[in-house]
Structures are given as C-alpha cells and as structure tokens.
Design an enzyme around this catalytic site. Structure first.
Site, PDB file in Angstrom:
ATOM      1  N   ARG A   1       0.758  -0.652  -0.351  1.00  0.00           N
ATOM      2  CA  ARG A   1       0.106   0.440   0.274  1.00  0.00           C
ATOM      3  C   ARG A   1       1.163   1.464   0.114  1.00  0.00           C
ATOM      4  O   ARG A   1       2.039   1.559   0.799  1.00  0.00           O
ATOM      5  CB  ARG A   1      -0.692   0.121   1.240  1.00  0.00           C
TER       6      ARG A   1
ATOM      7  N   ASP B   1      -4.197   3.004  14.505  1.00  0.00           N
ATOM      8  CA  ASP B   1      -4.180   3.808  13.727  1.00  0.00           C
ATOM      9  C   ASP B   1      -4.910   5.278  12.706  1.00  0.00           C
ATOM     10  O   ASP B   1      -5.215   5.524  13.835  1.00  0.00           O
ATOM     11  CB  ASP B   1      -3.629   2.653  12.455  1.00  0.00           C
TER      12      ASP B   1
END
Length: 538
Positions: free
Chosen positions: A178, A452
């Site tokens: 990613r 996160d």
C-alpha cells in the site's frame, strides 16, 4: 518553499501544506538524491512528475470542493447511468488471486512483522507504507527496502529468543504494497519540487523490481480515493511506469480501498476506469467512518456515540457491505472486508478469547454479506478469519433483486451511547496515538485495540462533533446528566488525561524528560488539530 512545476512559469505553491501542523514528509538535511537514490531513478521519475503532479493537485482541489458542498447541504450521491454501470463488462481475475479469504496487513518498516506475516499462511499480505507506517523519510525508506527484499524473497530477521535467523518461507501468499495516498506529498527528492507521495512510492518500488523474477505481478493497494476520476490517475501511473520498464501495460495489478464516503457512490465507475489492473475492492471501514463523520459534520443528527459502543453491523456499514460484493461479483472482482480493531493477546487469556470471538463474529457477518475475505493484523487471527469465508471465494454468489442504490447515509439512531467517559477515552487515545507517531510508530496497540491514523481521525472528529453540536446533542456523565462539550471543557479534559498519562509513565518524576516533552507535544498537537479542523488523513 517547495512548489509543483513542470515547465518554466507554471507552478502551484503549496501554502496550505506549509500551514498544517503535521509536516510534509521531506528528505533529511544534507540529502543528496544523486548519491542516495538508485542510479537513474531521478530520470525515471521526472516524466512521471511532469505528467501527473498537476493532475494530482486538481483532484485534491475537487475533493475539497466536494467536502465544502457537503457541508452546505449537497451530499454525495450516485452518478447518472454510464457504460460502467450499464454495460456487461468483466475483469479477468487471475487464478493466483482466487483465494484472498484473509489479507494480513502491517507496517512495512518492521522486518520481523513482515516476515511473520508472510510465514503466517495468510492467502494475502499487505505491506503498508501508509496509515500504519510512520510518515517520515526514515520509516518510509525502511519500508520500501523491506518491500523490495520481500518481493525478492530475501527478507529475514534475527530472532533473539531462539538465537537464529528467520527467513521467508516459500508459499502461495500474494504480496501487496500500500503506497501513501493521493492526498500526501513528498518533498526533497527533486530539488524545489513537491511530488505526490503515491507517485514516488510506486515509482521507486517499480523502478527497482525485476518484473521477470516476480512470482506474481507487482500488486499495489490503492488507498484514500474519493472519486472515480482518481482511478484514471492511478491507471495512467501504472501504465506509464510499465512502459518505462518495458513490460506490458497491464503488468501492475491493484486492489482499491473504499475509505471515503463519496467513493461509496462511485465504486463501479472507479473499477471500470481501472479494469485493466484491478482485482477487487476493500471496505476500509474505519477510515470510511471518519469520512462519513467528516462529510456530515454540520448535521447534529450524525453525532455518533462512543466508538466502541457502535456495533459492527450498524446500518451505515451494513448497507455498504451488501452493495460492494454485488458490484464486485457483477464484474468478476473480489470484495474484501475490513479490519477488526480488537487485537489478540498471548499474555492475557481473557482478552485473547474475547478478541478472537469478536473476530469470528465480525468475519462471519462479512461472509454473510457475500464478501470474499477480510483483513487481519496478527498471525493468530489468520485461521479464524479464513474459516469464516467459503473457499476460494464467493464470486458466483449474488443476491436476488439487489438494490443498486441503497441508502448509504442511514442515520445512526438508537445505536450505542454518548458518554463523558467516551469523550475521555477518545482524548486519551488521540494523545497516546500521537505520541506513538512522534516516536516513529504509525500504529499502536492501546487497551487491546490496534489504533492507527484511521481511528485517530475518528476520535478527533467525534470530539469535534460533540463541541460543534453541544447545544443540540446530549453527552451524559456517569450520573446520567448531560455535560455540555465546550472548547473549555475539552481543553480541561486534555489537561486531565495528560496528567494521568504522565503519572502512569512516571514522567513527572523527572525521568525520561525527552519522552515527557513528547507527551506534552502529543497532547498539544491533538487538541490543536481538532480546534483547527484538520481532519484529512495526514
């Protein structure tokens, strides 16, 4: 100040970027690109920059306009019929990607975790350069190095407990990377120029990869998209890179996350624009929740309850969970579910049992919505996740009389609780998450939950909601009495939670002075980001 330019007299100054609290990722002082980047990479990069950077800026401006329109009452909606939605088109899903019942994800800069994920038996592994990887040059470069070593099958780590080196075992696991999202920027690589971070990440990996030696095609996971037009940017990046590398135009494959509320209405068009590359879509539900709050920030009916009292099958998730597989399976693509935040623990049997039970229930729900797989973040979650989904996928499963335009903004009425304790927990989490970032961690395990940037955004937006609509929405204390969430109250709560964290860490005693300073800075940044309305994922 860095600018975007492709020829003399054409530039855009990134004034707004310079005013943000969290700085743009830049190279360290004394950085010499000619010496420290791969030989020839700058020449490879420049035509990509010339062709794609101004387009990136225009797409970001369109995002900002869409958000402004939403706050003025014009919310995102489905697009008019088009070839993407009316024609019968199919992608060719390769056999090596048929089974993606679990995709394990984690920060790319942690070599030990990367090796453990790749050795876990998970059908897919996503190495993250974005939300769970600290967005600094040091951590970015470490992540890119690990990605390249993992793609070559050469990554290893030294296991101190067992006094041996652990290497990647041969397997059928599909490896995805990613890159950072289209909204992020990279400074210092080309002198005086500000690059799209996405462009830099894809280019530097693809430039150094031997395509002929790869077990599977080079695969990326596209994050944070907000419109179908953005897919064209990624398509052109992939194809320009392929041409520059001398490989077929469709040599790079991808999956894409649906993490923004506007994109939920344009999934089919987005996939159509990337049909030569795309393998499937993924519901990145925590970022999606943050985006949903952001687009409805002016509406008091959208003030959400405490995050951990919102059920996993809440309607605004469930309606999208049902729509995504229908769109994907209609065109031969995979539909992948999201991450379960509650994390297993090998040290706490009770927490571990609860985390795995929640995982099984969550993934079973996604499977019942006809998803083909989901995300996890820990090797202990793999077997449970995989067994919830039919093997190898549910591509042939489509509901009768599917609604192509379900309600993707059902009000969150009758769900969860809004409490002062929930506000405190949110404040405590954003401070602790931010100190993790200042310490070089993009994700932190807090109170059993892996937090996160996505969950940090959710909490900051929830606090902002409660302040903005303090007179219209009740938030109750432990006695059941409403507590008006003024900026003054939030400031006081930030002070109180900082003090608690200082006491718990012992930083008030004079020990670890540097860490104490970072804790205060984390508290300052978190509150100021809320007060300044900085809710975009940076």
């Amino acid at each position: 100040m860095a600018t975007t330019s492709t020829k003399s007299g054409l530039s855009i100054t990134a004034t707004s970027l310079s005013e943000r609290l969290m700085p743009v990722n830049t190279t360290p002082p004394g950085f010499d690109a000619a010496r420290e980047l791969p030989p020839g990479f700058q020449e490879f990069l420049r035509p990509l920059h010339a062709a794609l950077t101004l387009r990136q800026r225009a797409l970001i401006a369109r995002r900002e306009l869409a958000l402004q329109e939403a706050h003025s009452g014009k919310q995102p909606n489905f697009l008019p019929p088009s070839v993407a939605t009316m024609e019968a088109w199919q992608i060719e899903l390769p056999e090596w990607c048929f089974d993606q019942r679990n995709q394990m994800t984690g920060p790319a800069d942690d070599a030990e975790l990367v090796v453990k994920m790749l050795n876990s038996g998970a059908p897919g592994v996503m190495l993250d350069l974005e939300d769970s990887n600290a967005n600094t040059w040091e951590h970015l470069i470490a992540g890119i190095r690990n990605v390249l070593q993992a793609l070559a099958g050469r990554l290893s780590f030294f296991d101190k407990k067992r006094d041996r080196t652990v290497e990647i075992r041969p397997s059928k696991t599909v490896l995805f990377t990613r890159p950072r999202g289209l909204h992020l920027h990279q400074a210092g690589v080309l002198a005086g120029e500000l690059l799209p971070a996405s462009l830099f990440d894809v280019a530097i990996i693809a430039y150094q990869v031997d395509f002929a030696a790869l077990r599977y095609p080079l695969c990326f996971y596209i994050p944070k998209s907000e419109s179908a037009d953005e897919a064209l940017w990624w398509r052109d990046l992939f194809q320009m890179v392929a041409r520059a590398k001398g490989v077929p135009a469709n040599s790079i494959k991808c999956m894409a996350l649906v993490e923004a509320h506007p994109l939920a209405f344009q999934m089919e068009e987005f996939a159509w624009n990337l049909r030569e590359h795309i393998l499937g879509l993924n519901l990145g539900r925590w970022d999606y929740m943050a985006s949903l709050i952001h687009f409805n920030l002016e509406n008091p009916e959208w003030v959400l309850p405490d995050r951990n009292t919102i059920p996993h099958n809440v309607a605004f998730f469930q309606n999208l969970r049902t729509l995504m597989p229908e769109i994907c399976h209609k065109h031969g693509m995979l539909a992948i579910g999201g991450m379960t935040a509650l994390y297993p623990s090998r040290d706490n049997a009770e927490l571990n049992a609860r985390a795995l039970a929640v995982l099984a229930e969550d993934k079973k729900n996604e499977a019942s919505c006809l998803m083909d797989g989901a995300w996890t973040g820990h090797p202990d979650q793999n077997e449970i996740a995989v067994t919830q989904f039919p093997a190898p996928n549910q591509l042939n499963a489509r509901p009768k009389d599917a609604n192509p335009h379900p309600d993707l903004r059902p009000l969150p009425t009758g769900v969860g609780k809004r409490t002062l304790a929930g506000t405190r927990a949110a404040i405590r989490t954003v401070i602790r998450y931010r100190i993790g970032v200042l310490n070089g961690r993009g994700a932190s395990l807090l109170d059993g939950y892996m937090e996160d940037l996505a969950t940090d955004r959710i909490y900051r937006l929830m606090i902002a909601q409660r302040m903005k609509h303090a007179d219209a929405v009740g938030v109750l204390d432990e006695k059941g009495q409403p507590v008006r969430h003024t900026p003054e109250l939030i400031h006081e709560l930030f002070d109180q939670e900082l003090e608690r964290l200082q006491q718990e860490s012992g930083t008030q005693s004079g020990e670890a002075a540097e860490q104490a300073g970072r804790l205060r800075e984390a508290r300052r940044l978190s509150e100021e980001m809320i007060l300044r309305g900085e809710f975009n994922p940076v």
